[in-house]
Design an enzyme around this catalytic site. Structure first.
Site, PDB file in Angstrom:
ATOM      1  CG  PHE A 214     -13.150  -6.300   3.357  1.00 50.72           C
ATOM      2  CD1 PHE A 214     -13.856  -5.117   3.349  1.00 50.72           C
ATOM      3  CD2 PHE A 214     -13.670  -7.367   2.640  1.00 50.72           C
ATOM      4  CE1 PHE A 214     -15.050  -4.987   2.654  1.00 50.72           C
ATOM      5  CE2 PHE A 214     -14.865  -7.258   1.939  1.00 50.72           C
ATOM      6  CZ  PHE A 214     -15.557  -6.067   1.950  1.00 50.72           C
TER       7      PHE A 214
ATOM      8  CD  GLU B 245     -12.474   7.975   0.348  1.00 50.95           C
ATOM      9  OE1 GLU B 245     -11.311   8.146  -0.081  1.00 50.95           O
ATOM     10  OE2 GLU B 245     -13.302   7.214  -0.203  1.00 50.95           O
TER      11      GLU B 245
ATOM     12  CE  LYS C  66     -11.685   1.371  -5.352  1.00 51.61           C
ATOM     13  NZ  LYS C  66     -10.798   2.474  -4.950  1.00 51.61           N
TER      14      LYS C  66
ATOM     15  CB  CYS D 125      -9.351  -2.687  -0.937  1.00 51.90           C
ATOM     16  SG  CYS D 125     -10.677  -3.902  -1.143  1.00 51.90           S
TER      17      CYS D 125
ATOM     18  CG  HIS E  88     -12.899  -2.029  -5.331  1.00 55.45           C
ATOM     19  ND1 HIS E  88     -11.533  -1.893  -5.286  1.00 55.45           N
ATOM     20  CD2 HIS E  88     -13.314  -2.054  -4.034  1.00 55.45           C
ATOM     21  CE1 HIS E  88     -11.137  -1.836  -4.027  1.00 55.45           C
ATOM     22  NE2 HIS E  88     -12.189  -1.933  -3.263  1.00 55.45           N
TER      23      HIS E  88
ATOM     24  CG  HIS F  39     -11.241   2.976  -0.837  1.00 57.30           C
ATOM     25  ND1 HIS F  39     -10.334   2.208  -1.536  1.00 57.30           N
ATOM     26  CD2 HIS F  39     -12.062   2.098  -0.200  1.00 57.30           C
ATOM     27  CE1 HIS F  39     -10.586   0.924  -1.327  1.00 57.30           C
ATOM     28  NE2 HIS F  39     -11.636   0.831  -0.529  1.00 57.30           N
TER      29      HIS F  39
END
Length: 413
Positions: free
Chosen positions: A399, A314, A335, A163, A340, A303
């Site tokens: 990831f 975050e 998002k 991502c 996403h 994010h």
């Protein structure tokens, strides 16, 4: 210090619209793009919703013969690159093409092509596999096709870091121009991963929302009732240009790229590092390179995935970096509306962040209804806000522990 790098063109295709103008308008209105999946029958899947691109016509950009040789993620990259170049006013016929590069990130690439060709193999054997299977599938083909389309002979490659892929692409493009390796870079990301194996795989990890009966309310970053991310598809592309080159041709300038922070969590294959330690370092590095005072950051495109750990960590990372000023920053997760985009998220969200600087308008985080004590910042809940922002960050965390933060500021001579 290096050369200055500005943004002179942008293009978007999202679940909210097939160009920058319509997508941006929908974002400001707080319009959600999540619906029941139409690409295939999702009835057997735990997650049955996604933010799919609607009514995209590749023939508006690509010859019909070429469409059959390109996966959707490449088609989206070509379309948004076309839009961004047109928006910039650059005439490639008058440019030194050896000084124009392309970097396009994608986390998964042509997974739809892979699934289709695997099905053909299982049904009919190896003779049924298309000779275009490999070039349609590999993630670097979007950057390759865009490079060939415009004759761009400068740096050309794909970044693949889950991502964080397209944030890394834009960060690399910024650094290449800053250090003299080109004058113009087409940079961003593309993803088209609403497929059976992709949805099934993420659902098996229990990473996705299962709020199937209320798709429009499923993606709810920082909300106490968030239950996982919602997959989206689309592409976001930007034209990064050396400032003097842009000035010489009288370009419109949306904003200036001033810093990038890249770190690793070195912690877990999918979970973020506790308290967002790696994310905090990425943000601090971006600010340091930018030469900005932390108090000059007025907006962060988070994010903000709508997953329990990401949103909490975050938030903690932002507080670690900014201290008391964290409470003054507008922290939005678009998002909540676009879903996403995985490897394409950084490209889309860089465009959004740059538009915030250029317009003074901040899209909301929709579906924010129930405050979470661990998420206590100003997430611009549910309604657009107007604000004069000097500096902004956009965060992308992937990831594998990949973290990338881009710093952008309002352009000033």
């Amino acid at each position: 210090m290096g050369r200055r790098v500005v943004v002179t063109g942008m293009g978007l295709v999202t679940a909210l619209g097939n160009d920058l103008e319509s997508s941006w308008d929908a974002l400001l209105r707080g319009q959600g793009g999540v619906r029941r999946i139409t690409r295939f029958d999702p009835g057997l899947f735990a997650t049955q919703i996604a933010a799919e691109v609607q009514d995209f016509d590749p023939e508006a950009f690509i010859h019909k013969k070429e469409i059959r040789r390109q996966d959707l993620f490449t088609q989206l990259a070509v379309a948004t690159s076309d839009m961004a170049l047109a928006d910039s006013g650059i005439d490639m016929n008058t440019e030194d093409q050896t000084r124009v590069g392309v970097i396009i990130g994608s986390g998964i690439g042509g997974i739809a092509t892979h699934e289709t060709q695997n099905r053909r193999y299982l049904e009919g054997g190896p003779s049924r596999i298309s000779p275009f299977y490999i070039p349609m599938m590999i993630p670097d083909m979007a950057s390759g096709v865009v490079s060939m389309r415009y004759g761009a002979k400068g740096p050309n490659y794909c970044t693949v870091s889950a991502c964080a892929s397209s944030a890394h692409a834009i960060g690399d493009a910024f650094r290449l121009i800053k250090h003299g390796d080109g004058e113009i870079m087409i940079a961003g990301g593309s993803e088209a991963a609403v497929t059976e194996m992709s949805i099934g795989g993420f659902a098996a990890m229990k990473a996705m929302s299962t709020r199937n009966d209320e798709p429009e309310r499923a993606c709810r970053p920082f909300d106490a009732e968030r239950d996982g991310f919602v997959l989206g598809e689309g592409a976001g592309m930007a034209i990064l240009e050396e400032l003097d080159h842009a000035r010489d041709r009288g370009a419109r300038i949306y904003g200036e790229v001033v810093g990038v922070g890249m770190t690793a969590d070195a912690h877990h294959i999918t979970a973020p590092a506790p308290q967002g330690e790696g994310a905090a370092r990425a943000m601090k590095r971006a600010i340091d390179e930018a030469g900005l005072d932390p108090t000059e950051i007025g907006y962060i495109n988070a994010h903000g995935t709508s997953t329990p750990l990401n949103d909490a960590y975050e938030t903690q990372a932002i507080k670690t970096v900014f201290g008391d000023h964290a409470l003054e920053i507008l922290v939005g997760s678009t998002k909540s509306m676009t879903g996403h985009l995985l490897g394409g998220a950084g490209g889309l969200e860089f465009v959004v962040t740059t538009m915030v600087l250029a317009t003074g308008k901040v899209p909301p985080t929709i579906n924010y209804e129930f405050p979470d004590p661990e998420c206590d910042l100003d997430y611009v809940p549910n309604e657009m806000r107007e604000a004069s922002v000097i500096g902004a960050l956009t965060n992308s965390f992937g990831f594998g522990g990949h973290n990338a933060t881009l710093a952008v500021k309002r352009f000033e001579e």
